[in-house]
Design a protein around this motif. Structure first.
Motif, PDB file in Angstrom:
ATOM      1  N   GLY A  35       0.774  -1.224   0.000  1.00  0.00           N
ATOM      2  CA  GLY A  35       0.000   0.000   0.000  1.00  0.00           C
ATOM      3  C   GLY A  35       0.811   1.282   0.000  1.00  0.00           C
ATOM      4  N   ARG A  36       2.133   1.164  -0.133  1.00  0.00           N
ATOM      5  CA  ARG A  36       2.971   2.366  -0.143  1.00  0.00           C
ATOM      6  C   ARG A  36       3.014   2.950  -1.558  1.00  0.00           C
ATOM      7  N   ARG A 346      21.441  12.330   6.586  1.00  0.00           N
ATOM      8  CA  ARG A 346      22.274  11.265   6.045  1.00  0.00           C
ATOM      9  C   ARG A 346      23.256  11.845   5.035  1.00  0.00           C
ATOM     10  N   ILE A 347      24.413  11.206   4.905  1.00  0.00           N
ATOM     11  CA  ILE A 347      25.433  11.682   3.967  1.00  0.00           C
ATOM     12  C   ILE A 347      25.802  10.528   3.040  1.00  0.00           C
ATOM     13  N   PRO A 348      25.103  10.387   1.912  1.00  0.00           N
ATOM     14  CA  PRO A 348      25.439   9.304   0.983  1.00  0.00           C
ATOM     15  C   PRO A 348      26.791   9.555   0.318  1.00  0.00           C
ATOM     16  N   THR A 349      27.633   8.540   0.303  1.00  0.00           N
ATOM     17  CA  THR A 349      28.938   8.661  -0.340  1.00  0.00           C
ATOM     18  C   THR A 349      29.055   7.788  -1.584  1.00  0.00           C
ATOM     19  N   THR A 350      28.048   6.964  -1.838  1.00  0.00           N
ATOM     20  CA  THR A 350      28.007   6.140  -3.045  1.00  0.00           C
ATOM     21  C   THR A 350      26.627   6.273  -3.680  1.00  0.00           C
ATOM     22  N   SER A 351      26.548   5.898  -4.939  1.00  0.00           N
ATOM     23  CA  SER A 351      25.232   5.955  -5.586  1.00  0.00           C
ATOM     24  C   SER A 351      24.291   4.905  -5.003  1.00  0.00           C
ATOM     25  N   ALA A 352      24.829   3.799  -4.481  1.00  0.00           N
ATOM     26  CA  ALA A 352      23.967   2.812  -3.828  1.00  0.00           C
ATOM     27  C   ALA A 352      23.320   3.407  -2.579  1.00  0.00           C
ATOM     28  N   GLU A 353      24.097   4.155  -1.802  1.00  0.00           N
ATOM     29  CA  GLU A 353      23.546   4.804  -0.607  1.00  0.00           C
ATOM     30  C   GLU A 353      22.536   5.882  -1.001  1.00  0.00           C
ATOM     31  N   LEU A 354      22.809   6.591  -2.084  1.00  0.00           N
ATOM     32  CA  LEU A 354      21.865   7.609  -2.541  1.00  0.00           C
ATOM     33  C   LEU A 354      20.560   6.978  -3.002  1.00  0.00           C
ATOM     34  N   ALA A 355      20.642   5.862  -3.714  1.00  0.00           N
ATOM     35  CA  ALA A 355      19.430   5.176  -4.169  1.00  0.00           C
ATOM     36  C   ALA A 355      18.609   4.689  -2.979  1.00  0.00           C
ATOM     37  N   ASP A 356      19.285   4.166  -1.947  1.00  0.00           N
ATOM     38  CA  ASP A 356      18.570   3.727  -0.741  1.00  0.00           C
ATOM     39  C   ASP A 356      17.883   4.906  -0.063  1.00  0.00           C
ATOM     40  N   LEU A 357      18.571   6.022   0.011  1.00  0.00           N
ATOM     41  CA  LEU A 357      18.007   7.212   0.646  1.00  0.00           C
ATOM     42  C   LEU A 357      16.759   7.685  -0.110  1.00  0.00           C
ATOM     43  N   ILE A 358      16.847   7.704  -1.437  1.00  0.00           N
ATOM     44  CA  ILE A 358      15.702   8.148  -2.247  1.00  0.00           C
ATOM     45  C   ILE A 358      14.502   7.235  -2.034  1.00  0.00           C
ATOM     46  N   LEU A 359      14.753   5.919  -1.965  1.00  0.00           N
ATOM     47  CA  LEU A 359      13.639   4.997  -1.742  1.00  0.00           C
ATOM     48  C   LEU A 359      13.064   5.158  -0.338  1.00  0.00           C
ATOM     49  N   GLU A 361      13.192   7.786   1.733  1.00  0.00           N
ATOM     50  CA  GLU A 361      12.649   9.099   2.073  1.00  0.00           C
ATOM     51  C   GLU A 361      11.470   9.532   1.208  1.00  0.00           C
ATOM     52  N   VAL A 362      11.506   9.216  -0.101  1.00  0.00           N
ATOM     53  CA  VAL A 362      10.419   9.699  -0.971  1.00  0.00           C
ATOM     54  C   VAL A 362       9.764   8.575  -1.771  1.00  0.00           C
ATOM     55  N   GLU A 363      10.120   7.327  -1.460  1.00  0.00           N
ATOM     56  CA  GLU A 363       9.487   6.153  -2.062  1.00  0.00           C
ATOM     57  C   GLU A 363       9.550   6.158  -3.581  1.00  0.00           C
ATOM     58  N   VAL A 364      10.770   6.388  -4.075  1.00  0.00           N
ATOM     59  CA  VAL A 364      11.054   6.302  -5.504  1.00  0.00           C
ATOM     60  C   VAL A 364      12.208   5.313  -5.679  1.00  0.00           C
ATOM     61  N   VAL A 390       6.618  12.246 -13.927  1.00  0.00           N
ATOM     62  CA  VAL A 390       6.686  13.610 -13.389  1.00  0.00           C
ATOM     63  C   VAL A 390       6.623  13.594 -11.865  1.00  0.00           C
ATOM     64  N   GLU A 391       5.744  12.781 -11.322  1.00  0.00           N
ATOM     65  CA  GLU A 391       5.622  12.700  -9.869  1.00  0.00           C
ATOM     66  C   GLU A 391       6.907  12.157  -9.242  1.00  0.00           C
ATOM     67  N   GLY A 392       7.444  11.087  -9.830  1.00  0.00           N
ATOM     68  CA  GLY A 392       8.628  10.458  -9.254  1.00  0.00           C
ATOM     69  C   GLY A 392       9.849  11.352  -9.301  1.00  0.00           C
ATOM     70  N   VAL A 393      10.128  11.941 -10.459  1.00  0.00           N
ATOM     71  CA  VAL A 393      11.295  12.831 -10.554  1.00  0.00           C
ATOM     72  C   VAL A 393      11.065  14.078  -9.711  1.00  0.00           C
ATOM     73  N   GLY A 394       9.806  14.522  -9.627  1.00  0.00           N
ATOM     74  CA  GLY A 394       9.507  15.671  -8.770  1.00  0.00           C
ATOM     75  C   GLY A 394       9.834  15.396  -7.311  1.00  0.00           C
ATOM     76  N   ARG A 395       9.568  14.167  -6.856  1.00  0.00           N
ATOM     77  CA  ARG A 395       9.925  13.815  -5.473  1.00  0.00           C
ATOM     78  C   ARG A 395      11.442  13.847  -5.279  1.00  0.00           C
ATOM     79  N   ILE A 396      12.181  13.344  -6.276  1.00  0.00           N
ATOM     80  CA  ILE A 396      13.644  13.359  -6.175  1.00  0.00           C
ATOM     81  C   ILE A 396      14.149  14.804  -6.167  1.00  0.00           C
ATOM     82  N   GLN A 397      13.583  15.639  -7.016  1.00  0.00           N
ATOM     83  CA  GLN A 397      13.966  17.055  -7.041  1.00  0.00           C
ATOM     84  C   GLN A 397      13.777  17.696  -5.671  1.00  0.00           C
ATOM     85  N   ALA A 398      12.606  17.478  -5.085  1.00  0.00           N
ATOM     86  CA  ALA A 398      12.309  18.096  -3.781  1.00  0.00           C
ATOM     87  C   ALA A 398      13.261  17.586  -2.694  1.00  0.00           C
ATOM     88  N   LEU A 399      13.539  16.283  -2.721  1.00  0.00           N
ATOM     89  CA  LEU A 399      14.433  15.709  -1.712  1.00  0.00           C
ATOM     90  C   LEU A 399      15.833  16.282  -1.838  1.00  0.00           C
TER      91      LEU A 399
END
Length: 404
Positions: A35-36, A346-359, A361-364, A390-399
């Motif tokens: 349901g997320r 959080r301070i992501p230092t790799t793209s894997a950490e950044l991808a985890d953060l995006i998922l 925090e903003v469920e993308v 548009v919604e998904g990239v918009g969430r990443i932009q805001a984050l």
């Protein structure tokens, strides 16, 4: 005397890394099932239904008793003939149907291509970023992957000089993929010709993955390496399938084209591994490759619209460097400018950490560059609805606007 415990799983299988793209897609779907409101940019498959004439052909095939039995491991003769005709139509050169092996999806063609050519210790040059499956199947075939990296500053395209610098006396195979998964990069005909002539000069086999051949945008042109360098035909394997062009990822029909002796060897292997591809799926593929490309062109137009939108939106993010993808349905931004910054504590230092953060925090859901080579990149498939894009990239932009 004590027996040393033996591993339950072979070392060969234990070394395989699961597909990162499928893992991201599965995680996104699992979260949505809870349901997320997850939006997934991970899947490398068209979001359109298979065209109805193709579905109708499959329904008819399911009622045909001849399709209820074993058929040749190499593929239905009519389908192999149709693939030969399609190759002349789309790629501009003639082949004999005997040079075609129909496989259970493009992935089986990829594995059997490398397995047909590589002996233990043989080196395979792999332009990087690469599709996550390539190094796994090279290793399973006993080969050694030699990455040849091209970054955003090169539009993710390697040069002949780079390939020459990586060549050794153990080099046997070069993988060529244009349009590219994961980057969407497209080599020009001149670039492809130069690579093919270099491979021919040095006796290096070329495995060319052309699964995205009909998804080209702007001024991008098809670069079928065997047409551009005809003398390469005796040391090239061409891989393709119906998955991307006809929105048939689940139907699992691909093929390999190559010299008769190599195709015969791969056919013998497949006869023991899987026998024939599903006859119903083969009849659907026959309808696909024999028919017009109208539906494929309509899908391409939709992808092109989404491509322009996602590139524009990603370029608005401070710290993203986004080359223009001219093929397939992927954007591949360099995100190194974001790494090391504080985002919601959080301070992501790799793209894997950044991808985890995006998922988190903003469920993308996006796929990190580590799946395709070096860290510092994200892959976003734009094979999803315009609204979700548009919604998904918009969430990443805001984050990421919060990054400090």
């Amino acid at each position: 005397m004590t027996n040393t415990p033996r591993s339950r799983v072979s070392a060969r299988f234990s070394s395989i890394t699961p597909s990162a793209t499928l893992a991201v897609d599965a995680k996104a779907k699992a979260l949505k099932a809870q349901g997320r409101p997850v939006i997934g940019f991970g899947a490398g498959e068209p979001d359109f239904p298979t065209p109805s004439p193709i579905v109708a052909a499959a329904i008819a095939a399911a009622s045909d008793p001849a399709m209820h039995r074993y058929t040749p491991a190499s593929g239905l003769p009519a389908l192999r003939e149709a693939i030969a005709a399609k190759t002349l139509r789309d790629s501009g050169y003639e082949i004999d149907p005997a040079q075609v092996l129909v496989t259970n999806g493009g992935k089986q063609a990829v594995f059997q291509a490398f397995a047909s050519l590589l002996d233990p210790g043989d080196e395979a040059l792999l332009p990087t970023p690469y599709w996550t499956t390539y190094p796994e199947v090279i290793a399973l075939a006993g080969g050694v992957t030699v990455p040849v990296f091209a970054g955003a500053d090169q539009d993710y395209k390697v040069t002949v000089d780079q390939l020459e610098a990586a060549r050794t006396d153990r080099t046997k195979v070069l993988l060529h993929c244009s349009p590219s998964n994961p980057t969407g990069a497209v080599y020009t005909p001149d670039e492809t010709r130069a690579i093919g002539e270099w491979a021919l000069e040095h006796g290096i086999w070329v495995i060319t993955d052309e699964i995205y051949e009909h998804l080209l945008y702007e001024d991008a042109q098809p670069g079928h390496i065997v047409r551009l360098v005809p003398d390469l035909a005796d040391q090239a394997l061409v891989l393709n399938g119906v998955a991307k062009t006809y929105a048939m990822t689940g139907w699992r029909v691909g093929w390999m084209i190559g010299p008769a002796d190599v195709v015969a060897a791969a056919t013998s292997f497949q006869s023991h591994l899987t026998s024939n591809v599903s006859n119903v799926a083969q009849r659907a593929a026959l309808e696909a490759v024999s028919g017009p490309l109208d539906a494929a062109h309509a899908m391409r137009d939709a992808f092109d619209r989404r491509r322009r939108r996602i590139v524009s939106m990603l370029r608005e993010i401070d710290g993203f460097d986004v080359p223009t993808p001219k093929g397939a349905f992927y954007a591949y931004p360099n995100v190194e400018g974001v790494l090391g910054r504080t985002i919601r504590g959080r301070i992501p230092t790799t793209s894997a950490e950044l991808a985890d953060l995006i998922l988190d925090e903003v469920e993308v859901a996006v796929v990190p560059g580590e799946a395709f080579g070096p860290s510092g990149y994200l892959r976003l498939s734009y094979a999803l609805s315009d609204d979700d894009l548009v919604e998904g990239v918009g969430r990443i932009q805001a984050l990421l606007a919060e990054a400090r």
